[in-house]
Design a protein around this motif. Structure first.
Motif, PDB file in Angstrom:
ATOM      1  N   GLY A 158       0.798  -1.227   0.000  1.00  0.00           N
ATOM      2  CA  GLY A 158       0.000   0.000   0.000  1.00  0.00           C
ATOM      3  C   GLY A 158       0.825   1.268   0.000  1.00  0.00           C
ATOM      4  O   GLY A 158       0.355   2.316  -0.441  1.00  0.00           O
TER       5      GLY A 158
ATOM      6  N   GLN B  94       4.392   3.458  -4.752  1.00  0.00           N
ATOM      7  CA  GLN B  94       3.809   4.460  -5.645  1.00  0.00           C
ATOM      8  C   GLN B  94       2.752   3.815  -6.548  1.00  0.00           C
ATOM      9  O   GLN B  94       2.928   2.677  -7.000  1.00  0.00           O
ATOM     10  CB  GLN B  94       4.889   5.100  -6.520  1.00  0.00           C
ATOM     11  CG  GLN B  94       5.987   5.813  -5.747  1.00  0.00           C
ATOM     12  CD  GLN B  94       5.455   6.925  -4.870  1.00  0.00           C
ATOM     13  OE1 GLN B  94       5.805   7.014  -3.696  1.00  0.00           O
ATOM     14  NE2 GLN B  94       4.616   7.771  -5.431  1.00  0.00           N
ATOM     15  N   SER B  95       1.700   4.535  -6.825  1.00  0.00           N
ATOM     16  CA  SER B  95       0.679   4.060  -7.749  1.00  0.00           C
ATOM     17  C   SER B  95       1.133   4.301  -9.189  1.00  0.00           C
ATOM     18  O   SER B  95       1.624   5.382  -9.516  1.00  0.00           O
ATOM     19  CB  SER B  95      -0.644   4.792  -7.501  1.00  0.00           C
ATOM     20  OG  SER B  95      -1.579   4.501  -8.516  1.00  0.00           O
TER      21      SER B  95
ATOM     22  N   GLU C 134      -1.075   3.957 -11.804  1.00  0.00           N
ATOM     23  CA  GLU C 134      -2.211   4.598 -12.469  1.00  0.00           C
ATOM     24  C   GLU C 134      -2.456   6.026 -11.985  1.00  0.00           C
ATOM     25  O   GLU C 134      -3.040   6.836 -12.707  1.00  0.00           O
ATOM     26  CB  GLU C 134      -3.490   3.773 -12.242  1.00  0.00           C
ATOM     27  CG  GLU C 134      -3.469   2.400 -12.887  1.00  0.00           C
ATOM     28  CD  GLU C 134      -2.761   1.355 -12.026  1.00  0.00           C
ATOM     29  OE1 GLU C 134      -2.341   1.718 -10.894  1.00  0.00           O
ATOM     30  OE2 GLU C 134      -2.609   0.215 -12.471  1.00  0.00           O
ATOM     31  N   HIS C 135      -2.023   6.333 -10.776  1.00  0.00           N
ATOM     32  CA  HIS C 135      -2.284   7.647 -10.200  1.00  0.00           C
ATOM     33  C   HIS C 135      -0.965   8.257  -9.721  1.00  0.00           C
ATOM     34  O   HIS C 135      -0.636   8.188  -8.523  1.00  0.00           O
ATOM     35  CB  HIS C 135      -3.272   7.538  -9.034  1.00  0.00           C
ATOM     36  CG  HIS C 135      -4.588   6.932  -9.408  1.00  0.00           C
ATOM     37  ND1 HIS C 135      -5.617   7.663  -9.957  1.00  0.00           N
ATOM     38  CD2 HIS C 135      -5.035   5.648  -9.332  1.00  0.00           C
ATOM     39  CE1 HIS C 135      -6.648   6.865 -10.184  1.00  0.00           C
ATOM     40  NE2 HIS C 135      -6.314   5.638  -9.817  1.00  0.00           N
TER      41      HIS C 135
ATOM     42  N   ARG D 192      -0.296   3.705  -3.294  1.00  0.00           N
ATOM     43  CA  ARG D 192      -1.353   2.773  -3.718  1.00  0.00           C
ATOM     44  C   ARG D 192      -2.553   2.795  -2.773  1.00  0.00           C
ATOM     45  O   ARG D 192      -3.694   2.682  -3.215  1.00  0.00           O
ATOM     46  CB  ARG D 192      -0.788   1.358  -3.832  1.00  0.00           C
ATOM     47  CG  ARG D 192       0.251   1.207  -4.929  1.00  0.00           C
ATOM     48  CD  ARG D 192       0.768  -0.214  -5.065  1.00  0.00           C
ATOM     49  NE  ARG D 192      -0.220  -1.079  -5.704  1.00  0.00           N
ATOM     50  CZ  ARG D 192      -0.865  -2.055  -5.085  1.00  0.00           C
ATOM     51  NH1 ARG D 192      -0.647  -2.285  -3.794  1.00  0.00           N
ATOM     52  NH2 ARG D 192      -1.741  -2.793  -5.734  1.00  0.00           N
ATOM     53  N   TYR D 193      -2.298   2.952  -1.471  1.00  0.00           N
ATOM     54  CA  TYR D 193      -3.435   2.928  -0.545  1.00  0.00           C
ATOM     55  C   TYR D 193      -4.262   4.209  -0.606  1.00  0.00           C
ATOM     56  O   TYR D 193      -5.386   4.252  -0.091  1.00  0.00           O
ATOM     57  CB  TYR D 193      -2.960   2.653   0.880  1.00  0.00           C
ATOM     58  CG  TYR D 193      -2.484   3.848   1.667  1.00  0.00           C
ATOM     59  CD1 TYR D 193      -3.361   4.577   2.467  1.00  0.00           C
ATOM     60  CD2 TYR D 193      -1.150   4.250   1.638  1.00  0.00           C
ATOM     61  CE1 TYR D 193      -2.926   5.672   3.212  1.00  0.00           C
ATOM     62  CE2 TYR D 193      -0.704   5.326   2.378  1.00  0.00           C
ATOM     63  CZ  TYR D 193      -1.596   6.037   3.153  1.00  0.00           C
ATOM     64  OH  TYR D 193      -1.153   7.118   3.889  1.00  0.00           O
TER      65      TYR D 193
ATOM     66  N   THR E 275      -5.204   5.711  -3.484  1.00  0.00           N
ATOM     67  CA  THR E 275      -5.898   5.836  -4.767  1.00  0.00           C
ATOM     68  C   THR E 275      -7.400   5.595  -4.605  1.00  0.00           C
ATOM     69  O   THR E 275      -7.830   4.861  -3.710  1.00  0.00           O
ATOM     70  CB  THR E 275      -5.337   4.845  -5.790  1.00  0.00           C
ATOM     71  OG1 THR E 275      -5.538   3.501  -5.323  1.00  0.00           O
ATOM     72  CG2 THR E 275      -3.849   5.079  -6.010  1.00  0.00           C
TER      73      THR E 275
ATOM     74  N   THR F  16      -8.638   1.875  -4.454  1.00  0.00           N
ATOM     75  CA  THR F  16      -8.120   0.936  -3.475  1.00  0.00           C
ATOM     76  C   THR F  16      -9.241   0.069  -2.920  1.00  0.00           C
ATOM     77  O   THR F  16     -10.365   0.516  -2.742  1.00  0.00           O
ATOM     78  CB  THR F  16      -7.420   1.668  -2.308  1.00  0.00           C
ATOM     79  OG1 THR F  16      -6.873   0.692  -1.411  1.00  0.00           O
ATOM     80  CG2 THR F  16      -8.384   2.562  -1.545  1.00  0.00           C
TER      81      THR F  16
ATOM     82  N   THR G 280       2.886  -7.745  -1.542  1.00  0.00           N
ATOM     83  CA  THR G 280       1.444  -7.626  -1.734  1.00  0.00           C
ATOM     84  C   THR G 280       0.776  -8.751  -0.933  1.00  0.00           C
ATOM     85  O   THR G 280       1.383  -9.268   0.011  1.00  0.00           O
ATOM     86  CB  THR G 280       1.094  -7.658  -3.234  1.00  0.00           C
ATOM     87  OG1 THR G 280      -0.311  -7.433  -3.385  1.00  0.00           O
ATOM     88  CG2 THR G 280       1.487  -8.944  -3.912  1.00  0.00           C
TER      89      THR G 280
ATOM     90  N   PHE H  31       7.656   0.552  -6.727  1.00  0.00           N
ATOM     91  CA  PHE H  31       6.369   0.192  -7.339  1.00  0.00           C
ATOM     92  C   PHE H  31       6.116  -1.297  -7.129  1.00  0.00           C
ATOM     93  O   PHE H  31       7.044  -2.058  -6.869  1.00  0.00           O
ATOM     94  CB  PHE H  31       6.371   0.488  -8.839  1.00  0.00           C
ATOM     95  CG  PHE H  31       6.381   1.949  -9.182  1.00  0.00           C
ATOM     96  CD1 PHE H  31       5.196   2.645  -9.399  1.00  0.00           C
ATOM     97  CD2 PHE H  31       7.585   2.643  -9.284  1.00  0.00           C
ATOM     98  CE1 PHE H  31       5.204   3.996  -9.709  1.00  0.00           C
ATOM     99  CE2 PHE H  31       7.612   3.991  -9.598  1.00  0.00           C
ATOM    100  CZ  PHE H  31       6.415   4.673  -9.808  1.00  0.00           C
TER     101      PHE H  31
END
Length: 206
Positions: free
Chosen positions: A105, A108-109, A111-112, A117-118, A120, A123, A154, A171
């Motif tokens: 989490g 880095q995202s 897609e965003h 990641r957490y 976005t 999520t 993950t 990532f």
């Protein structure tokens, strides 16, 4: 090499301890309940104590080369409570290398851009409390002068090490869905034995 292992009774920590002892390294494990450690070796020193107690941390760091922290959030603030004491004690005793377990989490995202990641909108987390704890611990390491690495697996099911995982700096590997406890422990231990991935988060997935 002499490791200080925190979280030695957890799922990942237990496997890390097995690997370090199998390679004949010295390990000091700071644990709240030594009876939960089922490993026995002349190379293993068990210290009863609390990672949130600065005196216990200083005592555990004697003659240590590398710190491996497999502490989890434990439903509270153990990560953010212990990290300042750990960083201070490491600096005081001249220990620079630390490898910790985080969460995917805080990577880095893709897609965003600019978000973790957490953070976005897509999520799937019902709660971000654990990710926020991991983020604060990572930010404390970032602000330190230590040679740190945060391993960010993950979804983490039980399972043996397969050795076929993928890694990515900062990532999560594309379409990564899971990584076993065994492979997470193997990567964490191998990273602690080297100077690879210093100063970054490492995404880990099959």
């Amino acid at each position: 090499m002499h490791f200080l292992l925190l979280g030695a009774t957890g799922r990942v920590g237990t496997r890390v301890l097995e690997r370090a002892l199998a390679d004949n390294h010295k390990v000091t494990a700071l644990v709240r309940n030594p009876q939960k450690v089922n490993q026995h070796s002349e190379q293993l020193t068990l210290l009863q104590g609390d990672a949130c107690n600065p005196d216990d941390i200083h005592r555990a760091l004697a003659d240590v080369d590398v710190v491996i922290s497999c502490l989890n959030t434990d439903g509270g603030t153990v990560l953010t409570a212990s990290m300042p004491f750990l960083i201070e004690a490491m600096k005081a005793q001249g220990v620079s290398r630390i490898v910790t377990i985080g969460t995917a989490g805080i990577l880095q995202s893709i897609e965003h851009p600019g978000l973790l990641r957490y953070e976005t909108p897509d999520t799937r987390r019902s709660s971000t409390r654990a990710a926020e704890e991991h983020r604060k611990a990572w930010e404390l390491l970032q602000a330190s002068s230590l040679a740190w690495t945060v391993v960010c697996p993950t979804y983490l099911p039980d399972g043996e090490a397969l050795g076929t995982y993928r890694v990515a700096r900062d990532f999560l590997p594309e379409d990564g869905r899971s990584i076993s406890v065994g492979d997470t422990a193997a990567f964490t231990y191998n990273t602690a034995c080297s100077n690879e991935y210093v100063g970054c988060r490492v995404g880990l997935a099959y």
